[in-house]
Design a protein around this motif. Structure first.
Motif, PDB file in Angstrom:
ATOM      1  N   ARG A  32       0.840  -1.211   0.000  1.00 59.35           N
ATOM      2  CA  ARG A  32       0.000   0.000   0.000  1.00 59.35           C
ATOM      3  C   ARG A  32       0.872   1.258   0.000  1.00 59.35           C
ATOM      4  O   ARG A  32       0.600   2.198  -0.732  1.00 59.35           O
ATOM      5  CB  ARG A  32      -0.937  -0.009   1.196  1.00 59.35           C
ATOM      6  N   LYS A  33       1.905   1.264   0.812  1.00 60.32           N
ATOM      7  CA  LYS A  33       2.797   2.427   0.905  1.00 60.32           C
ATOM      8  C   LYS A  33       3.529   2.669  -0.418  1.00 60.32           C
ATOM      9  O   LYS A  33       3.799   3.810  -0.790  1.00 60.32           O
ATOM     10  CB  LYS A  33       3.799   2.228   2.029  1.00 60.32           C
ATOM     11  N   LYS A  34       3.852   1.585  -1.127  1.00 62.12           N
ATOM     12  CA  LYS A  34       4.583   1.691  -2.398  1.00 62.12           C
ATOM     13  C   LYS A  34       3.648   1.921  -3.588  1.00 62.12           C
ATOM     14  O   LYS A  34       4.102   2.035  -4.717  1.00 62.12           O
ATOM     15  CB  LYS A  34       5.413   0.417  -2.641  1.00 62.12           C
ATOM     16  N   GLY A  35       2.337   1.959  -3.350  1.00 58.78           N
ATOM     17  CA  GLY A  35       1.388   2.251  -4.419  1.00 58.78           C
ATOM     18  C   GLY A  35       0.952   1.057  -5.235  1.00 58.78           C
ATOM     19  O   GLY A  35       0.437   1.221  -6.343  1.00 58.78           O
ATOM     20  N   VAL A  36       1.108  -0.147  -4.700  1.00 56.12           N
ATOM     21  CA  VAL A  36       0.633  -1.339  -5.400  1.00 56.12           C
ATOM     22  C   VAL A  36      -0.892  -1.364  -5.303  1.00 56.12           C
ATOM     23  O   VAL A  36      -1.454  -1.228  -4.209  1.00 56.12           O
ATOM     24  CB  VAL A  36       1.222  -2.629  -4.777  1.00 56.12           C
ATOM     25  N   ALA A  37      -1.535  -1.521  -6.427  1.00 54.09           N
ATOM     26  CA  ALA A  37      -3.000  -1.606  -6.441  1.00 54.09           C
ATOM     27  C   ALA A  37      -3.410  -2.962  -5.880  1.00 54.09           C
ATOM     28  O   ALA A  37      -2.977  -4.001  -6.374  1.00 54.09           O
ATOM     29  CB  ALA A  37      -3.524  -1.435  -7.863  1.00 54.09           C
ATOM     30  N   ILE A  38      -4.227  -2.938  -4.840  1.00 53.29           N
ATOM     31  CA  ILE A  38      -4.701  -4.175  -4.230  1.00 53.29           C
ATOM     32  C   ILE A  38      -6.040  -4.513  -4.888  1.00 53.29           C
ATOM     33  O   ILE A  38      -7.039  -3.826  -4.664  1.00 53.29           O
ATOM     34  CB  ILE A  38      -4.890  -4.022  -2.696  1.00 53.29           C
ATOM     35  N   PRO A  39      -6.059  -5.557  -5.723  1.00 56.83           N
ATOM     36  CA  PRO A  39      -7.302  -5.915  -6.421  1.00 56.83           C
ATOM     37  C   PRO A  39      -8.401  -6.310  -5.433  1.00 56.83           C
ATOM     38  O   PRO A  39      -8.144  -6.940  -4.425  1.00 56.83           O
ATOM     39  CB  PRO A  39      -6.899  -7.120  -7.277  1.00 56.83           C
ATOM     40  N   ARG A  40      -9.603  -5.920  -5.742  1.00 54.60           N
ATOM     41  CA  ARG A  40     -10.744  -6.242  -4.894  1.00 54.60           C
ATOM     42  C   ARG A  40     -11.269  -7.644  -5.163  1.00 54.60           C
ATOM     43  O   ARG A  40     -12.009  -8.181  -4.339  1.00 54.60           O
ATOM     44  CB  ARG A  40     -11.845  -5.226  -5.086  1.00 54.60           C
TER      45      ARG A  40
END
Length: 186
Positions: free
Chosen positions: A170-178
């Motif tokens: 999250r801090k590195k900007g990785v999109a967490i898929p829903r």
């Protein structure tokens, strides 16, 4: 944990998406003092300072950290200080008093992954001794070295420090898929 500033390792744990953790370990490349990573199309680096940042430990003074597996302290010396019964180059934890067994279980599941629940190698025994004696432990460097060691291995599943890695993503900007199912918890 509070006295060491490690509360974030055990509280407010994010939902873990197992495929993202596996993707991280599959794609991580060791580069000197950092890992080059690629998760869901996002490229980033990871080092001990990133872990400090996520855990809120960035203001601590840096110490020269020696990986526990590289420390020159005999198993006999460690055994004298924390107990247990020698089993070859390991300590059998079943002989520990109740308080040490409890601390050992916390260590095994949260700080230093293990293969067997009844014995710990010398590196883990030294870590446990320092934990018990309240010696300063550079936890971010320890975690980083553990992640690097896991990146080097190919024989077992890579699910080490999943909650911490989700925070880093999250801090590195990785999109967490829903649409990815969270990892099941016991």
């Amino acid at each position: 944990f509070e006295g060491r500033g490690w509360e974030k390792l055990l509280c407010d744990l994010p939902v873990v998406c197992e495929p993202l953790i596996r993707e991280f370990y599959s794609n991580a490349v060791i580069r000197e003092d950092e890992l080059s990573c690629w998760v869901r199309g996002k490229e980033f680096t990871l080092d001990a300072h990133d872990i400090d940042d996520v855990l809120g430990l960035e203001g601590l003074e840096d110490h020269d950290f020696i990986n526990y597996k590289d420390r020159m302290l005999s198993i006999e010396t460690v055994q004298q200080r924390i107990g247990g019964q020698r089993e070859g180059k390991c300590l059998n934890t079943t002989a520990f008093p109740v308080d040490m067994r409890c601390l050992t279980i916390i260590m095994m599941f949260n700080l230093y992954p293990i293969k067997k629940l009844t014995t710990i190698n010398n590196a883990r025994a030294i870590f446990l001794m320092e934990l018990k004696e309240k010696t300063f432990i550079d936890i971010s460097s320890h975690i980083f070295d553990t992640i690097v060691d896991e990146t080097r291995t190919t024989s077992r599943p890579k699910l080490i420090f999943p909650s911490l890695l989700m925070r880093i993503f999250r801090k590195k900007g990785v999109a967490i898929p829903r649409d990815i199912s969270p990892m099941s918890t016991p």
